[in-house]
Design an enzyme around this catalytic site. Structure first.
Site, PDB file in Angstrom:
ATOM      1  N   ASP A 394      77.434  25.633  69.494  1.00 51.69           N
ATOM      2  CA  ASP A 394      78.824  25.853  69.940  1.00 51.69           C
ATOM      3  C   ASP A 394      79.232  24.902  71.070  1.00 51.69           C
ATOM      4  OD1 ASP A 394      78.803  27.928  68.190  1.00 51.69           O
ATOM      5  OD2 ASP A 394      78.495  29.483  69.707  1.00 51.69           O
TER       6      ASP A 394
HETATM    7  P1  NAP Z   1      74.403  28.408  69.844  1.00 45.21           P
HETATM    8  O1  NAP Z   1      75.767  27.917  69.591  1.00 45.21           O
HETATM    9  O2  NAP Z   1      74.188  29.877  69.862  1.00 45.21           O
HETATM   10  O3  NAP Z   1      73.445  27.727  68.750  1.00 45.21           O
HETATM   11  C1  NAP Z   1      72.081  27.824  68.849  1.00 45.21           C
HETATM   12  C2  NAP Z   1      71.483  27.097  67.667  1.00 45.21           C
HETATM   13  O4  NAP Z   1      70.078  27.066  67.884  1.00 45.21           O
HETATM   14  C3  NAP Z   1      71.700  27.798  66.344  1.00 45.21           C
HETATM   15  O5  NAP Z   1      72.711  27.167  65.600  1.00 45.21           O
HETATM   16  C4  NAP Z   1      70.320  27.767  65.663  1.00 45.21           C
HETATM   17  O6  NAP Z   1      70.416  27.069  64.423  1.00 45.21           O
HETATM   18  C5  NAP Z   1      69.463  26.944  66.629  1.00 45.21           C
HETATM   19  N1  NAP Z   1      68.099  27.462  66.738  1.00 45.21           N
HETATM   20  C6  NAP Z   1      67.678  28.723  66.844  1.00 45.21           C
HETATM   21  N2  NAP Z   1      66.338  28.778  66.888  1.00 45.21           N
HETATM   22  C7  NAP Z   1      65.899  27.492  66.802  1.00 45.21           C
HETATM   23  C8  NAP Z   1      64.618  26.894  66.796  1.00 45.21           C
HETATM   24  N3  NAP Z   1      63.492  27.608  66.862  1.00 45.21           N
HETATM   25  N4  NAP Z   1      64.550  25.541  66.703  1.00 45.21           N
HETATM   26  C9  NAP Z   1      65.667  24.791  66.608  1.00 45.21           C
HETATM   27  N5  NAP Z   1      66.903  25.309  66.609  1.00 45.21           N
HETATM   28  C10 NAP Z   1      67.016  26.654  66.709  1.00 45.21           C
HETATM   29  O7  NAP Z   1      73.814  27.843  71.214  1.00 45.21           O
HETATM   30  P2  NAP Z   1      74.507  27.004  72.385  1.00 45.21           P
HETATM   31  O8  NAP Z   1      75.073  25.734  71.861  1.00 45.21           O
HETATM   32  O9  NAP Z   1      73.486  26.963  73.476  1.00 45.21           O
HETATM   33  O10 NAP Z   1      75.756  27.863  72.822  1.00 45.21           O
HETATM   34  C11 NAP Z   1      75.624  29.090  73.473  1.00 45.21           C
HETATM   35  C12 NAP Z   1      76.551  30.090  72.848  1.00 45.21           C
HETATM   36  O11 NAP Z   1      76.174  31.379  73.318  1.00 45.21           O
HETATM   37  C13 NAP Z   1      78.006  29.882  73.219  1.00 45.21           C
HETATM   38  O12 NAP Z   1      78.844  30.332  72.181  1.00 45.21           O
HETATM   39  C14 NAP Z   1      78.136  30.779  74.451  1.00 45.21           C
HETATM   40  O13 NAP Z   1      79.465  31.141  74.695  1.00 45.21           O
HETATM   41  C15 NAP Z   1      77.278  31.954  74.030  1.00 45.21           C
HETATM   42  N6  NAP Z   1      76.658  32.721  75.101  1.00 45.21           N
HETATM   43  C16 NAP Z   1      76.374  32.137  76.283  1.00 45.21           C
HETATM   44  C17 NAP Z   1      75.759  32.861  77.277  1.00 45.21           C
HETATM   45  C18 NAP Z   1      75.451  32.231  78.614  1.00 45.21           C
HETATM   46  O14 NAP Z   1      75.696  32.848  79.631  1.00 45.21           O
HETATM   47  N7  NAP Z   1      74.898  31.027  78.614  1.00 45.21           N
HETATM   48  C19 NAP Z   1      75.379  34.189  77.030  1.00 45.21           C
HETATM   49  C20 NAP Z   1      75.642  34.750  75.762  1.00 45.21           C
HETATM   50  C21 NAP Z   1      76.295  33.990  74.823  1.00 45.21           C
HETATM   51  P3  NAP Z   1      69.343  27.305  63.263  1.00 45.21           P
HETATM   52  O15 NAP Z   1      69.287  28.771  63.027  1.00 45.21           O
HETATM   53  O16 NAP Z   1      69.876  26.520  62.130  1.00 45.21           O
HETATM   54  O17 NAP Z   1      68.030  26.756  63.765  1.00 45.21           O
END
Ligand code: NAP
Length: 469
Positions: A394
């Site tokens: 994201d």
């Molecule tokens: P993300 O958008 O949640 O994407 C994480 C990606 O990691 C997934 O698409 C997944 O794809 C991949 N993944 C999972 N396990 C993996 C592994 N073992 N090896 C390789 N890839 C792996 O993560 P982000 O870009 O860090 O964004 C964070 C999101 O979480 C935002 O939408 C944010 O608003 C939200 N959020 C943030 C917080 C905070 O405070 N930081 C808290 C809660 C939510 P695959 O399954 O294809 O591998």
């Protein structure tokens, strides 16, 4: 215990909280800050217990061992990725404690009525009890719902029903009337527990319509509420250190909520009443990816890196899941050894809790000066030869910039798509937290390295060691 000593101890504890908080604002001083805060809390608890003369050193020591033991086990065993739900539970327990302490204070006041120790049930005292019960109960049930959602015990998507906002406004009005009635009938315990029940229902109703990426903001907000409940309880007990600690938690929680809202381009009101998380009507994965995604291999990436001068790593939630940070450190050491500059682009909401990526990279001893904030690194992406996105999704989705209808429209992102080549390491084309496809994966300059983040980085390191040396 002399009041002078007690107040002096409270002053020291409060100073330690403030210095501790200051320390938490930088990774280099965070551990020391945490320890100072904990020391402040220890002083505050021990002095309060000794002052009230209710328990002796033996009980304090036993509590220290049992509470400290539970805390230590939790701290060691909890997965970094499950931290938000743990924080939600902590907030909830804080809220529940405020309710029970306020209830007990009211009960004690009723029992002592008519005796020489009678407590004056004045408006200030009664309203403090009202605030503790109200905020504490909302915090407790709201946090339990947040925990259940994040732990996957219930659906994470928003739950809406007809006229939901009206129901909440009616409940809020009922609570205001009850607050007034408490000042008129301070001898009624029933009224207090009725307020607790209505507030508990309100806590549930306020939290169930929130879902998706808004959950972390809600947790920060509940954290703030737990602090305010504690501060109100401080007024009930006339305890200055509780008022100070509660206010610090209340204000830092609200500041964190605002920072997170900004990082996601959302307003607090929008988070609480907007029902984010239902990604409906956008383009399907097939439309976005169909025939356009190019896969690569660790060998090919190693070759690509050999010709690069500047490389940027974008860590995300997947790096945390795979625990790839140490492998990434090895890659960093290798590239730097070969004169290639490598930096880390850290998005404020990457991962699942604020500062998640900073903690992981610090754990792998990546030098702090290599960690770049979004505002600092974004203008430089056009000069980057290779960006390696490791388990992030994201936070690098260009739709946030270009598609006003996207659920993440307007959320500031890391502009990796401007780099010459983008390598994305993830296991599949599955979406991230926001549940939407990412056109970056189908871009002309993107190569997908499908696999577990740690395994892929390990293999890249192996190829570099074999081919370059
Ligand atoms: P993300 O958008 O949640 O994407 C994480 C990606 O990691 C997934 O698409 C997944 O794809 C991949 N993944 C999972 N396990 C993996 C592994 N073992 N090896 C390789 N890839 C792996 O993560 P982000 O870009 O860090 O964004 C964070 C999101 O979480 C935002 O939408 C944010 O608003 C939200 N959020 C943030 C917080 C905070 O405070 N930081 C808290 C809660 C939510 P695959 O399954 O294809 O591998």
């Amino acid at each position: 215990m002399s009041p002078v000593i007690v107040n002096l101890a409270y002053l020291v504890a409060s100073a330690l909280f403030i210095i501790g908080l200051k320390g938490l604002s930088h990774p280099r001083t965070a551990v020391r800050g945490n320890l100072l805060g904990a020391l402040g809390m220890l002083i505050a608890i021990v002095v309060t217990l000794l002052d009230k003369n209710i328990v002796g050193y033996g009980v304090i020591f036993a509590g220290f061992i049992i509470g400290g033991g539970i805390g230590a086990v939790l701290a060691v065993r909890i997965q970094m990725t499950a931290m938000p739900q743990l924080v939600a539970l902590y907030n909830g327990f804080g809220g529940a404690a405020s309710v029970f302490v306020a209830g007990a204070a009211l009960f004690e006041a009723h029992v002592l009525a008519g005796t020489p120790q009678a407590v004056d049930l004045n408006a200030e005292f009664v309203l403090s009890i009202f605030a503790s019960g109200l905020i504490g109960a909302i915090t407790f049930t709201g946090s339990v719902i947040a925990f259940a959602k994040l732990q996957g015990l219930t659906k994470e998507t928003p739950v809406r029903y007809p006229a939901d906002q009206v129901v909440k406004v009616v409940l809020a009005l009922v609570l205001i009337v009850c607050g007034y009635l408490m000042t008129v009938y301070p001898e009624s315990s029933l009224l207090f527990w009725f307020i607790v029940i209505v507030s508990s229902v309100l806590g549930i109703l306020v939290t169930i319509p929130i879902g998706g990426a808004d959950m972390p903001v809600v947790i920060a907000l509940l954290n703030s509420l737990s602090g305010l409940a504690a501060a109100a309880t401080g007024f009930v007990l006339y305890n200055s250190v509780l008022i100070i600690a509660g206010t610090l938690v209340g204000t830092s929680g609200i500041i964190l909520s605002i920072i997170m809202c900004k990082a996601m381009n959302r307003s607090l009101v929008n988070v609480l009443f907007g029902a984010f998380g239902a990604a409906e009507g956008g383009p399907s994965s097939d439309e976005v990816y169909g025939g356009k995604v190019k896969a690569t291999s660790p060998e090919e990436v190693a070759m690509l890196l050999e010709g690069a001068k500047k490389v940027v790593v974008v860590p995300g939630y997947g790096m945390a899941v795979a625990q790839a940070q140490h492998a990434v450190r090895e890659l960093f050491d290798l590239l730097e050894k070969h004169g290639i500059t490598m930096e880390f682009a850290v998005h404020p909401v990457a991962g699942r809790m604020p500062g998640h990526m900073n903690v992981l990279l610090a754990e792998a001893d990546i030098p702090y000066d290599k960690l770049k904030d979004m505002d600092e690194i974004n203008p430089t992406f056009k000069q980057v030869d290779v960006s390696i996105v490791i388990g992030a999704n994201d936070v690098v989705n260009p739709d946030a910039r270009t598609d006003p209808k996207s659920p993440i429209a307007g959320m500031p992102i890391l502009d990796v798509d401007y780099s010459k080549t983008v390598i994305v390491i993830k296991r599949s084309l599955s979406p991230g937290f926001a549940g939407i496809p990412n056109p970056l994966f189908a871009a002309d300059n993107t190569l997908m390295l499908f696999g577990d983040a740690k395994k892929m980085v390990d293999e890249m390191v192996k190829c570099i060691k074999e081919d370059w040396e």
